[in-house]
Write an enzyme that holds these catalytic residues in place. Structure first.
Site, short mmCIF file in Angstrom:
data_model
loop_
_atom_site.label_atom_id
_atom_site.label_comp_id
_atom_site.label_asym_id
_atom_site.label_seq_id
_atom_site.Cartn_x
_atom_site.Cartn_y
_atom_site.Cartn_z
CG HIS A 198 0.68 2.85 5.31
ND1 HIS A 198 0.95 4.00 6.03
CD2 HIS A 198 0.04 2.02 6.16
CE1 HIS A 198 0.49 3.86 7.26
NE2 HIS A 198 -0.07 2.66 7.36
CG LEU A 199 -4.16 0.47 -0.41
CD1 LEU A 199 -5.40 0.89 0.37
CD2 LEU A 199 -4.37 0.70 -1.91
CG HIS A 200 -2.84 -1.75 5.92
ND1 HIS A 200 -2.00 -2.41 6.79
CD2 HIS A 200 -2.89 -0.47 6.38
CE1 HIS A 200 -1.58 -1.58 7.73
NE2 HIS A 200 -2.11 -0.40 7.50
CB ILE B 236 7.50 -5.67 9.88
CG1 ILE B 236 8.77 -6.34 10.33
CG2 ILE B 236 6.85 -4.88 10.99
CD1 ILE B 236 9.89 -5.36 10.65
N GLY C 184 -5.93 4.00 14.18
CA GLY C 184 -4.87 3.00 14.12
C GLY C 184 -3.69 3.36 13.25
CD GLN C 185 -1.92 7.69 9.15
OE1 GLN C 185 -2.94 8.38 9.28
NE2 GLN C 185 -1.02 7.92 8.21
P1 AMP Z 1 -0.74 1.74 10.25
O1 AMP Z 1 -0.91 1.23 11.64
O2 AMP Z 1 -1.96 1.70 9.39
O3 AMP Z 1 -0.04 3.10 10.24
O4 AMP Z 1 0.24 0.71 9.53
C1 AMP Z 1 1.62 0.71 9.70
C2 AMP Z 1 2.06 -0.69 9.42
O5 AMP Z 1 3.46 -0.66 9.18
C3 AMP Z 1 1.82 -1.68 10.54
O6 AMP Z 1 0.96 -2.71 10.10
C4 AMP Z 1 3.22 -2.20 10.89
O7 AMP Z 1 3.23 -3.57 11.19
C5 AMP Z 1 3.98 -1.88 9.61
N1 AMP Z 1 5.41 -1.70 9.77
C6 AMP Z 1 6.06 -1.00 10.74
N2 AMP Z 1 7.39 -1.02 10.51
C7 AMP Z 1 7.57 -1.74 9.38
C8 AMP Z 1 8.73 -2.12 8.61
N3 AMP Z 1 9.97 -1.75 8.99
N4 AMP Z 1 8.55 -2.88 7.50
C9 AMP Z 1 7.30 -3.25 7.13
N5 AMP Z 1 6.17 -2.92 7.78
C10 AMP Z 1 6.31 -2.18 8.89
#
Ligand code: AMP
Ligand code: ZN
Length: 115
Positions: A101-103, A33, A94-95
């Site tokens: 979840h895999l970026h 997002i 940063g989690q």
């Molecule tokens: P992390 O910071 O590695 O835990 O990644 C979580 C990611 O989820 C961040 O990059 C957010 O931008 C993303 N995120 C949070 N809410 C949503 C959502 N509703 N749809 C898609 N991505 C999201």
């Protein structure tokens, strides 16, 4: 943590909308997002596990499925050989969402080291 408390479990369940770009029996891939690159997709297992290490301990084959799905996402985005895969693990790294979840990042040149 119950499914009801987990954002990505709710996306997997279809309770919260997401821009899904790829899915398999065990994985779902949707656009981040807050994208940090032209391609920024999150690949998640449908099952809830808190982070990559927990997933590897419980369901190691799903780690491989996430990586394979990520490669397909990068190929579909037009950069099959140039992308970055990231598992942020722990708040200090940063989690923010504690469902593995895999970026998948790509579509521009990526600096190293990361911030
Ligand atoms: P992390 O910071 O590695 O835990 O990644 C979580 C990611 O989820 C961040 O990059 C957010 O931008 C993303 N995120 C949070 N809410 C949503 C959502 N509703 N749809 C898609 N991505 C999201
Ligand atoms: Zn979850």
């Amino acid at each position: 943590m119950s499914t009801q408390d987990c954002l990505f479990c709710r996306i997997v369940a279809g309770e919260i909308p997401a821009d899904v770009v790829h899915e398999t029996e065990h994985t779902l891939a949707f656009r981040d997002i807050h994208p940090q690159a032209p391609t920024h997709v999150l690949v998640v297992p449908r099952e809830h596990h808190a982070d990559a290490a927990a997933l590897a301990a419980a369901r190691p084959e799903l780690v491989a499925e996430l990586v394979s799905a990520a490669a397909r996402v990068a190929a579909s985005a037009g950069h099959p050989d140039d992308y970055r895969l990231v598992f942020n693990t722990g708040a200090g790294a940063g989690q923010t969402v504690f469902h593995t979840h895999l970026h998948v990042l790509g579509g521009r040149s990526l600096d190293w080291p990361p911030g």
